[in-house]
Design a protein around this motif. Structure first.
Motif, mmCIF file in Angstrom:
data_model
loop_
_atom_site.group_PDB
_atom_site.id
_atom_site.type_symbol
_atom_site.label_atom_id
_atom_site.label_comp_id
_atom_site.label_asym_id
_atom_site.label_seq_id
_atom_site.Cartn_x
_atom_site.Cartn_y
_atom_site.Cartn_z
ATOM 1 N N TYR A 142 41.162 23.234 43.090
ATOM 2 C CA TYR A 142 40.877 21.917 43.651
ATOM 3 C C TYR A 142 41.344 20.763 42.774
ATOM 4 C CZ TYR A 142 38.461 18.920 46.990
ATOM 5 O OH TYR A 142 38.184 18.000 47.972
ATOM 6 N N LEU A 143 41.443 20.985 41.458
ATOM 7 C CA LEU A 143 41.647 19.855 40.552
ATOM 8 C C LEU A 143 42.957 19.872 39.765
ATOM 9 C CD1 LEU A 143 38.011 19.667 39.134
ATOM 10 C CD2 LEU A 143 39.089 18.032 40.679
ATOM 11 N N LEU A 144 43.682 20.976 39.773
ATOM 12 C CA LEU A 144 44.914 21.048 38.989
ATOM 13 C C LEU A 144 46.106 20.537 39.794
ATOM 14 C CD1 LEU A 144 46.084 21.958 36.247
ATOM 15 C CD2 LEU A 144 46.530 24.189 37.290
ATOM 16 N N LYS A 145 46.942 19.737 39.147
ATOM 17 C CA LYS A 145 48.143 19.216 39.798
ATOM 18 C C LYS A 145 49.152 20.340 40.041
ATOM 19 C CE LYS A 145 48.013 14.658 37.534
ATOM 20 N NZ LYS A 145 48.750 13.745 36.617
ATOM 21 N N GLY A 147 52.299 22.392 39.545
ATOM 22 C CA GLY A 147 53.079 22.519 38.324
ATOM 23 C C GLY A 147 52.237 22.510 37.067
ATOM 24 N N GLY A 148 50.907 22.376 37.213
ATOM 25 C CA GLY A 148 50.015 22.273 36.068
ATOM 26 C C GLY A 148 49.793 23.577 35.327
ATOM 27 N N LYS A 149 48.997 23.475 34.240
ATOM 28 C CA LYS A 149 48.758 24.603 33.348
ATOM 29 C C LYS A 149 47.272 24.974 33.330
ATOM 30 C CE LYS A 149 52.374 22.843 30.238
ATOM 31 N NZ LYS A 149 52.658 22.349 28.855
ATOM 32 N N PHE A 150 47.009 26.240 33.001
ATOM 33 C CA PHE A 150 45.643 26.763 32.979
ATOM 34 C C PHE A 150 45.523 27.762 31.836
ATOM 35 C CE2 PHE A 150 42.574 29.816 35.353
ATOM 36 C CZ PHE A 150 41.449 29.194 34.833
ATOM 37 N N LEU A 151 44.505 27.572 30.993
ATOM 38 C CA LEU A 151 44.212 28.512 29.910
ATOM 39 C C LEU A 151 42.771 28.960 30.069
ATOM 40 C CD1 LEU A 151 45.059 29.902 27.218
ATOM 41 C CD2 LEU A 151 44.133 27.889 26.034
ATOM 42 N N VAL A 152 42.555 30.263 30.228
ATOM 43 C CA VAL A 152 41.214 30.775 30.500
ATOM 44 C C VAL A 152 40.925 32.009 29.655
ATOM 45 C CG1 VAL A 152 42.087 32.116 32.473
ATOM 46 C CG2 VAL A 152 39.645 31.587 32.322
ATOM 47 N N LYS A 153 39.690 32.088 29.183
ATOM 48 C CA LYS A 153 39.244 33.256 28.426
ATOM 49 C C LYS A 153 38.543 34.242 29.350
ATOM 50 C CE LYS A 153 35.706 32.842 25.534
ATOM 51 N NZ LYS A 153 35.047 32.430 24.274
ATOM 52 N N ALA A 154 38.771 35.533 29.112
ATOM 53 C CA ALA A 154 38.064 36.578 29.858
ATOM 54 C C ALA A 154 37.981 37.823 28.993
ATOM 55 C CB ALA A 154 38.779 36.893 31.168
ATOM 56 N N PHE A 155 36.900 38.563 29.145
ATOM 57 C CA PHE A 155 36.748 39.816 28.416
ATOM 58 C C PHE A 155 37.533 40.916 29.120
ATOM 59 C CE2 PHE A 155 32.241 38.709 26.660
ATOM 60 C CZ PHE A 155 32.797 37.677 25.930
ATOM 61 N N GLN A 156 38.134 41.794 28.346
ATOM 62 C CA GLN A 156 38.857 42.929 28.906
ATOM 63 C C GLN A 156 37.888 43.916 29.544
ATOM 64 O OE1 GLN A 156 42.323 44.336 26.348
ATOM 65 N NE2 GLN A 156 41.120 43.208 24.843
ATOM 66 N N GLY A 157 38.408 44.641 30.532
ATOM 67 C CA GLY A 157 37.591 45.615 31.237
ATOM 68 C C GLY A 157 37.233 45.131 32.624
ATOM 69 N N GLY A 158 36.659 46.010 33.426
ATOM 70 C CA GLY A 158 36.200 45.622 34.751
ATOM 71 C C GLY A 158 37.313 45.052 35.611
ATOM 72 N N ASP A 159 37.116 43.811 36.067
ATOM 73 C CA ASP A 159 38.053 43.163 36.979
ATOM 74 C C ASP A 159 39.124 42.337 36.274
ATOM 75 O OD1 ASP A 159 37.385 43.921 39.631
ATOM 76 O OD2 ASP A 159 35.559 42.724 39.515
ATOM 77 N N PHE A 160 39.355 42.579 35.012
ATOM 78 C CA PHE A 160 40.344 41.793 34.275
ATOM 79 C C PHE A 160 41.724 41.881 34.936
ATOM 80 C CE2 PHE A 160 43.487 41.061 30.937
ATOM 81 C CZ PHE A 160 43.012 39.898 30.346
ATOM 82 N N ASP A 161 42.147 43.080 35.305
ATOM 83 C CA ASP A 161 43.463 43.245 35.925
ATOM 84 C C ASP A 161 43.529 42.568 37.293
ATOM 85 O OD1 ASP A 161 44.437 44.623 33.759
ATOM 86 O OD2 ASP A 161 44.048 46.606 34.609
ATOM 87 N N GLY A 195 52.933 26.460 35.747
ATOM 88 C CA GLY A 195 53.581 26.270 37.042
ATOM 89 C C GLY A 195 52.679 26.549 38.225
ATOM 90 N N PHE A 196 51.586 25.793 38.334
ATOM 91 C CA PHE A 196 50.651 25.982 39.443
ATOM 92 C C PHE A 196 51.353 25.682 40.761
ATOM 93 C CE2 PHE A 196 46.866 24.315 41.936
ATOM 94 C CZ PHE A 196 46.351 25.576 42.194
ATOM 95 N N ALA A 197 51.190 26.575 41.724
ATOM 96 C CA ALA A 197 51.958 26.487 42.963
ATOM 97 C C ALA A 197 51.187 25.927 44.141
ATOM 98 C CB ALA A 197 52.494 27.873 43.328
ATOM 99 N N LYS A 198 49.856 25.804 44.021
ATOM 100 C CA LYS A 198 49.075 25.413 45.194
ATOM 101 C C LYS A 198 48.054 24.345 44.842
ATOM 102 C CE LYS A 198 49.555 29.774 47.701
ATOM 103 N NZ LYS A 198 48.850 30.830 48.448
ATOM 104 N N GLY A 199 48.508 23.165 44.473
ATOM 105 C CA GLY A 199 47.592 22.080 44.174
ATOM 106 C C GLY A 199 46.852 21.623 45.416
ATOM 107 N N GLY A 200 45.606 21.147 45.217
ATOM 108 C CA GLY A 200 44.837 20.592 46.320
ATOM 109 C C GLY A 200 44.323 21.609 47.307
ATOM 110 N N ALA A 201 44.101 22.840 46.880
ATOM 111 C CA ALA A 201 43.562 23.852 47.781
ATOM 112 C C ALA A 201 42.097 23.562 48.064
ATOM 113 C CB ALA A 201 43.718 25.243 47.164
ATOM 114 N N THR A 202 41.515 24.308 48.977
ATOM 115 C CA THR A 202 40.141 24.039 49.380
ATOM 116 C C THR A 202 39.143 24.564 48.374
ATOM 117 O OG1 THR A 202 39.981 26.108 50.604
ATOM 118 C CG2 THR A 202 40.800 24.196 51.797
ATOM 119 N N GLU A 203 37.935 24.056 48.477
ATOM 120 C CA GLU A 203 36.853 24.439 47.577
ATOM 121 C C GLU A 203 36.556 25.928 47.639
ATOM 122 O OE1 GLU A 203 33.390 24.094 45.070
ATOM 123 O OE2 GLU A 203 35.130 22.848 45.420
#
Length: 228
Positions: A142-145, A147-161, A195-203
Motif C-alpha cells: 500500500y505504501l511503497l512507490k 520501483g521502490g526498495k524493501f528490506l525485511v528480516k525473517a527467521f529461517q525455517g517454516g514459510d521462509f521459502d 524494483g517494486f512492480a505493484k505500487g498502490g495495491a489494495t490493503e
C-alpha cells in the motif's frame, strides 16, 4: 531448544554505545547499505519496528534534510527526534496503511527489522517471525512507490521459502543475506528487494502463508518488535 541470551554486551553493542546509536542493529543496516547502496539523499523511508531507534538515526543522516524517516513501533523512542524524523507509537498490526498514505504519501524504501518474542522453539519462533514479515508486506503493497526498495528480516525455517517466492512476484530483484554483525546463534536472515512492480495495491493484498492463522488470531499483541 534453549532460548538465546542476548543480554550480555558484545563488540557491536559496545561500538553502538560509543558512537551514540541506540542499538547494535545499526551495524547490520550500515553493512547492507554499504554492500547494496540501499539509501540515498532525499529518500522517504518507512521503518517498521523502529524502537529503540538506531535504524532511524542512521537513515536520517543518510537521507538528509530533503528526506523523511517515519518510524512505527509499540515501544517508545527515548530520544529527541531530528527535523527529518517522525515517530508513530503503535502496534504494526493496528496501524492503518490508508491513514498513513493520506498523511505521508508513498515511500521510496520500507524497512522491517521486526522480531517476535522468542520462546526457544524453532517452529514457533520462525512462524511468528514470518507473520511479522507478512505484515510488513502489507505496508509495502500500500505504501511503497513503484520501483521502490524493501528490506525485511525473517527467521529461517517454516514459510521462509514461501515468503521469498511471494516477494519475487512483487520485485524485480530479491536477495537474501546475513550481516556479519548478526549474532552467530541467530537464525535471522535479511531479504533485500529492489524494483517494486505493484505500487498502490489494495490493503488486503498479502502473501498466502500458513502464518496467516497466527497473524489473524486474538494473540497478535503477544509479539512486539524488539531489536538486538
Amino acid at each position: 531448544m534453549k532460548k538465546a541470551d542476548y543480554s550480555r554486551p558484545d563488540y557491536y553493542s559496545r561500538m553502538a554505545k560509543e558512537k551514540g546509536f541506540a542499538a547494535r542493529s545499526v551495524f547490520k543496516l550500515a553493512e547492507l547499505d554499504s554492500r547494496y547502496g540501499i539509501l540515498r539523499h532525499g529518500m522517504r523511508v518507512l521503518d517498521l519496528g523502529a524502537s529503540p531507534g538506531s535504524w532511524m538515526q542512521y537513515c536520517a543522516e543518510k537521507v538528509g534534510g530533503d528526506g523523511l524517516v517515519l518510524g512505527i513501533d509499540r515501544k517508545p523512542l527515548n530520544r529527541q527526534l531530528k527535523a527529518n524524523e517522525r515517530f508513530m507509537l503503535s502496534d504494526v498490526f493496528m496501524a492503518e496503511t490508508a491513514a498513513l498514505r493520506a498523511q505521508y504519501g508513498a515511500f521510496d524504501l520500507v524497512l522491517s527489522d521486526l522480531a517476535p518474542e522468542t520462546i526457544g522453539s524453532k517452529f514457533t519462533d520462525s512462524a511468528r517471525s514470518i507473520a511479522l514479515a507478512e505484515r510488513a508486506c502489507q505496508f509495502v503493497e500500500y505504501l511503497l512507490k513503484p520501483g521502490g526498495k524493501f528490506l525485511v528480516k525473517a527467521f529461517q525455517g517454516g514459510d521462509f521459502d514461501r515468503l521469498l517466492k511471494f516477494l519475487r512476484t512483487r520485485f524485480a530483484k530479491v536477495l537474501t543475506t546475513k550481516p556479519k554483525s548478526s549474532r552467530s546463534s541467530s537464525r535471522e536472515m535479511y531479504i533485500y528487494c529492489q524494483g517494486f512492480a505493484k505500487g498502490g495495491a489494495t490493503e488486503v493484498a498479502r502473501p498466502k502463508l500458513r502464518a496467516d492463522r497466527i497473524v489473524r488470531g486474538p494473540g497478535r499483541e503477544q509479539w512486539p518488535s524488539s531489536r538486538r
